[in-house]
Write a protein that holds these residues in place. Structure first.
Motif, short mmCIF file in Angstrom:
data_model
loop_
_atom_site.label_atom_id
_atom_site.label_comp_id
_atom_site.label_asym_id
_atom_site.label_seq_id
_atom_site.Cartn_x
_atom_site.Cartn_y
_atom_site.Cartn_z
N HIS A 21 0.82 -1.21 0.00
CA HIS A 21 0.00 0.00 0.00
C HIS A 21 0.86 1.27 0.00
CE1 HIS A 21 -3.49 -2.52 0.53
NE2 HIS A 21 -2.91 -3.08 1.58
N PHE A 22 1.81 1.32 -0.93
CA PHE A 22 2.66 2.49 -1.08
C PHE A 22 1.83 3.67 -1.59
CE2 PHE A 22 6.18 -0.67 -2.29
CZ PHE A 22 6.72 -0.68 -1.03
N THR A 23 2.21 4.87 -1.16
CA THR A 23 1.67 6.08 -1.78
C THR A 23 2.29 6.20 -3.17
OG1 THR A 23 3.45 7.51 -1.00
CG2 THR A 23 1.53 7.25 0.48
N ALA A 28 7.07 5.46 -6.55
CA ALA A 28 8.08 5.98 -7.49
C ALA A 28 9.49 5.79 -6.93
CB ALA A 28 7.81 7.45 -7.79
N VAL A 29 9.67 6.10 -5.66
CA VAL A 29 10.98 5.95 -5.02
C VAL A 29 11.37 4.47 -4.99
CG1 VAL A 29 12.27 6.22 -2.86
CG2 VAL A 29 10.83 8.09 -3.68
N THR A 58 12.49 5.23 4.44
CA THR A 58 12.15 4.68 5.75
C THR A 58 10.73 4.12 5.75
OG1 THR A 58 13.64 6.19 6.87
CG2 THR A 58 11.88 5.23 8.20
N LYS A 59 9.78 4.86 5.17
CA LYS A 59 8.40 4.39 5.09
C LYS A 59 8.30 3.11 4.25
CE LYS A 59 6.34 8.97 5.48
NZ LYS A 59 5.57 10.00 4.75
#
Length: 75
Positions: A21-23, A28-29, A58-59
């Motif tokens: 569940h990445f933003t 993109a990162v 980190t996230k």
């Protein structure tokens, strides 16, 4: 924290993209890290500060740890 995202297999990448569940920014990162881009290269490509890239890394790491613990990769 050191994690070599560029050593992930395509199956692992797809797994994390599905369950972490990445933003949009984290996604993109994450994809650039998987392609072997350095923090500096990501900063330049995405027009972010070093601190912002670091926070996103980190996230991403935290989400990967959670996914790995609770949604193991199917073999």
């Amino acid at each position: 924290m050191r994690y070599n995202f560029s050593k992930l297999t395509q199956i692992e990448i797809d797994h994390y993209l599905t369950f972490a569940h990445f933003t949009d920014t984290e996604r993109a990162v994450f994809l650039l890290l998987c392609d072997g881009f350095s923090t500096t290269a990501i900063e330049e490509r995405l027009h972010m500060s070093e601190a912002t890239v670091g926070r996103n890394k980190t996230k991403i790491y935290d989400k990967i740890v959670i996914v790995s613990r609770y949604k193991p990769l199917e073999k």
